[in-house]
Write an enzyme that holds these catalytic residues in place. Structure first.
Site, PDB file in Angstrom:
ATOM      1  N   GLU A 227     -11.449 -40.496  -7.944  1.00  0.00           N
ATOM      2  CA  GLU A 227     -10.014 -40.733  -7.763  1.00  0.00           C
ATOM      3  C   GLU A 227      -9.661 -40.067  -6.436  1.00  0.00           C
ATOM      4  O   GLU A 227      -9.574 -38.847  -6.356  1.00  0.00           O
ATOM      5  CB  GLU A 227      -9.244 -40.144  -8.947  1.00  0.00           C
ATOM      6  N   CYS A 261      -1.499 -37.842  -4.557  1.00  0.00           N
ATOM      7  CA  CYS A 261      -2.231 -39.040  -4.147  1.00  0.00           C
ATOM      8  C   CYS A 261      -1.379 -40.286  -4.328  1.00  0.00           C
ATOM      9  O   CYS A 261      -1.509 -41.246  -3.580  1.00  0.00           O
ATOM     10  CB  CYS A 261      -3.539 -39.156  -4.922  1.00  0.00           C
TER      11      CYS A 261
HETATM   12  P1  NDP Z   1     -10.959 -31.771  -0.948  1.00  0.00           P
HETATM   13  O1  NDP Z   1     -11.215 -33.171  -1.257  1.00  0.00           O
HETATM   14  O2  NDP Z   1     -11.827 -31.114   0.055  1.00  0.00           O
HETATM   15  O3  NDP Z   1     -11.015 -30.909  -2.311  1.00  0.00           O
HETATM   16  C1  NDP Z   1     -10.940 -31.457  -3.610  1.00  0.00           C
HETATM   17  C2  NDP Z   1     -12.062 -30.882  -4.477  1.00  0.00           C
HETATM   18  O4  NDP Z   1     -13.312 -31.350  -4.002  1.00  0.00           O
HETATM   19  C3  NDP Z   1     -12.143 -29.363  -4.429  1.00  0.00           C
HETATM   20  O5  NDP Z   1     -12.574 -28.876  -5.680  1.00  0.00           O
HETATM   21  C4  NDP Z   1     -13.197 -29.130  -3.367  1.00  0.00           C
HETATM   22  O6  NDP Z   1     -13.801 -27.862  -3.471  1.00  0.00           O
HETATM   23  C5  NDP Z   1     -14.170 -30.243  -3.678  1.00  0.00           C
HETATM   24  N1  NDP Z   1     -15.017 -30.664  -2.569  1.00  0.00           N
HETATM   25  C6  NDP Z   1     -14.713 -30.755  -1.259  1.00  0.00           C
HETATM   26  N2  NDP Z   1     -15.749 -31.233  -0.550  1.00  0.00           N
HETATM   27  C7  NDP Z   1     -16.752 -31.441  -1.430  1.00  0.00           C
HETATM   28  C8  NDP Z   1     -18.096 -31.909  -1.304  1.00  0.00           C
HETATM   29  N3  NDP Z   1     -18.607 -32.263  -0.137  1.00  0.00           N
HETATM   30  N4  NDP Z   1     -18.849 -31.976  -2.409  1.00  0.00           N
HETATM   31  C9  NDP Z   1     -18.338 -31.625  -3.599  1.00  0.00           C
HETATM   32  N5  NDP Z   1     -17.089 -31.171  -3.784  1.00  0.00           N
HETATM   33  C10 NDP Z   1     -16.291 -31.086  -2.718  1.00  0.00           C
HETATM   34  O7  NDP Z   1      -9.450 -31.599  -0.518  1.00  0.00           O
HETATM   35  P2  NDP Z   1      -8.770 -30.489   0.438  1.00  0.00           P
HETATM   36  O8  NDP Z   1      -8.288 -29.379  -0.404  1.00  0.00           O
HETATM   37  O9  NDP Z   1      -9.633 -30.084   1.571  1.00  0.00           O
HETATM   38  O10 NDP Z   1      -7.578 -31.343   1.026  1.00  0.00           O
HETATM   39  C11 NDP Z   1      -7.795 -32.160   2.173  1.00  0.00           C
HETATM   40  C12 NDP Z   1      -7.157 -33.493   2.008  1.00  0.00           C
HETATM   41  O11 NDP Z   1      -7.691 -34.175   0.882  1.00  0.00           O
HETATM   42  C13 NDP Z   1      -5.660 -33.490   1.721  1.00  0.00           C
HETATM   43  O12 NDP Z   1      -4.912 -33.297   2.864  1.00  0.00           O
HETATM   44  C14 NDP Z   1      -5.487 -34.841   1.093  1.00  0.00           C
HETATM   45  O13 NDP Z   1      -5.405 -35.823   2.085  1.00  0.00           O
HETATM   46  C15 NDP Z   1      -6.745 -35.022   0.307  1.00  0.00           C
HETATM   47  N6  NDP Z   1      -6.573 -34.687  -1.113  1.00  0.00           N
HETATM   48  C16 NDP Z   1      -6.279 -35.689  -1.965  1.00  0.00           C
HETATM   49  C17 NDP Z   1      -6.065 -35.406  -3.291  1.00  0.00           C
HETATM   50  C18 NDP Z   1      -5.730 -36.497  -4.229  1.00  0.00           C
HETATM   51  O14 NDP Z   1      -5.225 -36.234  -5.331  1.00  0.00           O
HETATM   52  N7  NDP Z   1      -6.011 -37.734  -3.890  1.00  0.00           N
HETATM   53  C19 NDP Z   1      -6.112 -34.057  -3.824  1.00  0.00           C
HETATM   54  C20 NDP Z   1      -6.466 -33.059  -2.835  1.00  0.00           C
HETATM   55  C21 NDP Z   1      -6.664 -33.393  -1.539  1.00  0.00           C
HETATM   56  P3  NDP Z   1     -13.344 -26.666  -2.491  1.00  0.00           P
HETATM   57  O15 NDP Z   1     -11.893 -26.436  -2.728  1.00  0.00           O
HETATM   58  O16 NDP Z   1     -14.204 -25.540  -2.921  1.00  0.00           O
HETATM   59  O17 NDP Z   1     -13.636 -27.147  -1.099  1.00  0.00           O
END
Ligand code: NDP
Length: 453
Positions: A227, A261
């Site tokens: 998602e 999102c």
């Molecule tokens: P991320 O996608 O980086 O984080 C979401 C989750 O994924 C966190 O638990 C993170 O862990 C984990 N994660 C990140 N990279 C990896 C990877 N390579 N492999 C496995 N797990 C991973 O979001 P951010 O917090 O960096 O936000 C950045 C942007 O992402 C936002 O500005 C927005 O555009 C988007 N976003 C979208 C969301 C949605 O609901 N669609 C929700 C959150 C963000 P960790 O925190 O330890 O890095």
């Protein structure tokens, strides 16, 4: 791992992370818990979900305050989030048995044929910080009801929420290992997905994280649900009631400080009402109160982290350089905390940053169109396909229009929202798979054909 209050920049707490041995132990515990949990009656699992719902209701204030302190969500919205988690637990407590009952299918006349839905095993859930309770519970409720067990790798900036989720499930009586929180960095996720004891993985987050997790799951031939982000269109047709639509539009864009999102991100407005709509919309945006998220009257709090605020500011700068006009906002708020002014950009070029990238904060992009054909063309001119809404006085016209959206969640005269009773998920770069409803509970099960002759 640290919790930093984004409203003040102050450290709230620090937490010991789990090392490789801890992860190994947790996976072993999950595996043995699964053997027992899957053989428990559905009625027993449902009772424990009901108890979870009850505890969430009792602890609304405690968990809402935790979220507000850890990621800056306005307190009233935080309470609503905890209540929604109770709702999804109740929903599956009431419906899971019917959703997963054996499905008899007629085939040869002398055979009894059916589908049974069996759980798969330990499922890893990688969750984001924006709805730190809800995103986790919409995974937990259907999967625990189905007989799977859960491992949560939550976002690194919400460890307190991650542990509170584990706590409430334990207090509800979930057996050891049925749900565990792992305080780990994203660099440790690959190895966990590859571990034989893990049966599947779900991620809510950015496109980049989705690609990384989807790639690893594919390599390991394990099911995954992704998602990811969205750039939802909010289409205002020429017969939409202007004031009411502008009010809903401001809420659709700015709830959760724009960090959703399914927030409306691109306002696609018919030329005939463009000026009137923009005026009303800016009035609505400017009427919202920005401030301390613990204050009951606050509509918009800080963003969850300073780096996310800076990324948004950069997107706005690039969009202005591409030719957009700034009607209000456009700057970080001076002083402590990761605050950003609620911002409205108009005449946003279709190829600019705000029109093509996900803007995850309090900024609305308005795009002018001359007719319905151009409106649907602009609405679908995005790599994302999560939600979409259209606003009109003519319901038939709205439904015809909504069916043309390339998105998973299409609404007429209502903002895009999640509801336990309805499937939730996207197409294109917004990911794949569905959460919630009977579709969500069937993502991590073995639809097993049984033929008895
Ligand atoms: P991320 O996608 O980086 O984080 C979401 C989750 O994924 C966190 O638990 C993170 O862990 C984990 N994660 C990140 N990279 C990896 C990877 N390579 N492999 C496995 N797990 C991973 O979001 P951010 O917090 O960096 O936000 C950045 C942007 O992402 C936002 O500005 C927005 O555009 C988007 N976003 C979208 C969301 C949605 O609901 N669609 C929700 C959150 C963000 P960790 O925190 O330890 O890095």
């Amino acid at each position: 791992m640290e919790s930093i209050n984004p409203a003040t920049g102050q450290r709230l707490d620090s937490y010991e992370t789990h090392d490789a041995d801890d992860i190994d132990t947790a996976l072993g515990t999950a595996q043995s818990a699964f053997v027992d949990w899957r053989s428990q009656s559905m009625a027993h699992r449902q009772t424990l979900l009901e108890k979870t719902a009850q505890l969430l209701e009792e602890r609304v204030d405690e968990y809402a305050e935790l979220m507000t302190h850890e990621m800056g969500k306005p307190i009233e919205q935080a309470r609503a989030e905890v209540r929604k988690c109770a709702w999804v637990c109740e929903y599956y407590a009431e419906t899971a048995a019917e959703q997963l009952q054996d499905e008899l299918i007629e085939s040869d006349s002398d055979a009894r044929t059916l589908v049974s839905y069996d759980p798969l095993g330990p499922i890893l859930a990688i969750m984001p910080w924006n709805f730190p309770f809800w995103q986790a519970f919409r995974f937990i409720a259907p999967n625990l009801a189905a007989g799977n067990v859960g491992l949560l790798k939550h976002a690194s900036n919400v460890p307190g929420c991650a542990l509170a989720i584990e706590e409430v499930l334990q207090d509800a009586g979930m057996p050891e290992g049925v749900f565990q929180t792992l305080l780990i960095s994203s660099s440790e996720v690959d190895d966990i997905i590859s571990d034989d004891r893990v049966a599947g993985v779900t991620l809510t987050g950015s496109e980049g994280a989705g690609r990384a997790v989807g790639q690893r799951a594919g390599q390991q031939l394990k099911p995954s649900v992704l998602e990811l982000g969205g750039s939802d269109p909010f289409v205002v047709l020429d017969d939409a009631p202007i004031e009411a639509t502008a009010k809903r539009g401001a809420f659709a864009r700015l709830q959760n400080t724009g960090q959703s999102c399914i927030a409306a991100k691109r306002f696609i407005v018919h030329d005939a009402i463009y000026d009137d709509f923009v005026e009303a919309f800016v009035d609505e945006v400017e009427a919202l109160t920005v401030g301390d998220p613990t204050d009951e009257d606050t509509d918009i709090g800080p963003m969850a982290r300073p780096d996310l605020r800076d990324d948004l500011d950069d997107q706005i700068d690039r969009t202005l350089e591409a030719g957009a006009e700034l009607l209000t906002g456009g700057e970080a708020v001076d002083g402590e905390g990761a605050y950003y002014q609620p911002t409205v950009l108009t005449e946003v070029p279709r190829d600019s940053a705000a029109a093509t990238e996900e803007t995850f904060g309090p900024v609305a992009s308005v795009i002018r169109v001359s007719d319905e054909t151009e409106a649907i063309d602009v609405a679908n001119d995005t790599d994302f396909g999560l939600g979409a809404s259209v606003w009109t006085s003519d319901l038939d016209r709205g439904e015809v229009f909504a069916r043309q959206f390339e998105a998973g969640l299409c609404f007429v005269n209502e903002l895009v929202k999640s509801d336990p009773r309805l499937p939730f998920g996207g197409v294109k770069n917004s990911g794949y798979g569905r959460e919630l409803s009977r579709h969500g509970i069937r993502e991590f099960v073995n639809a097993k054909t049984i033929w008895v002759q």
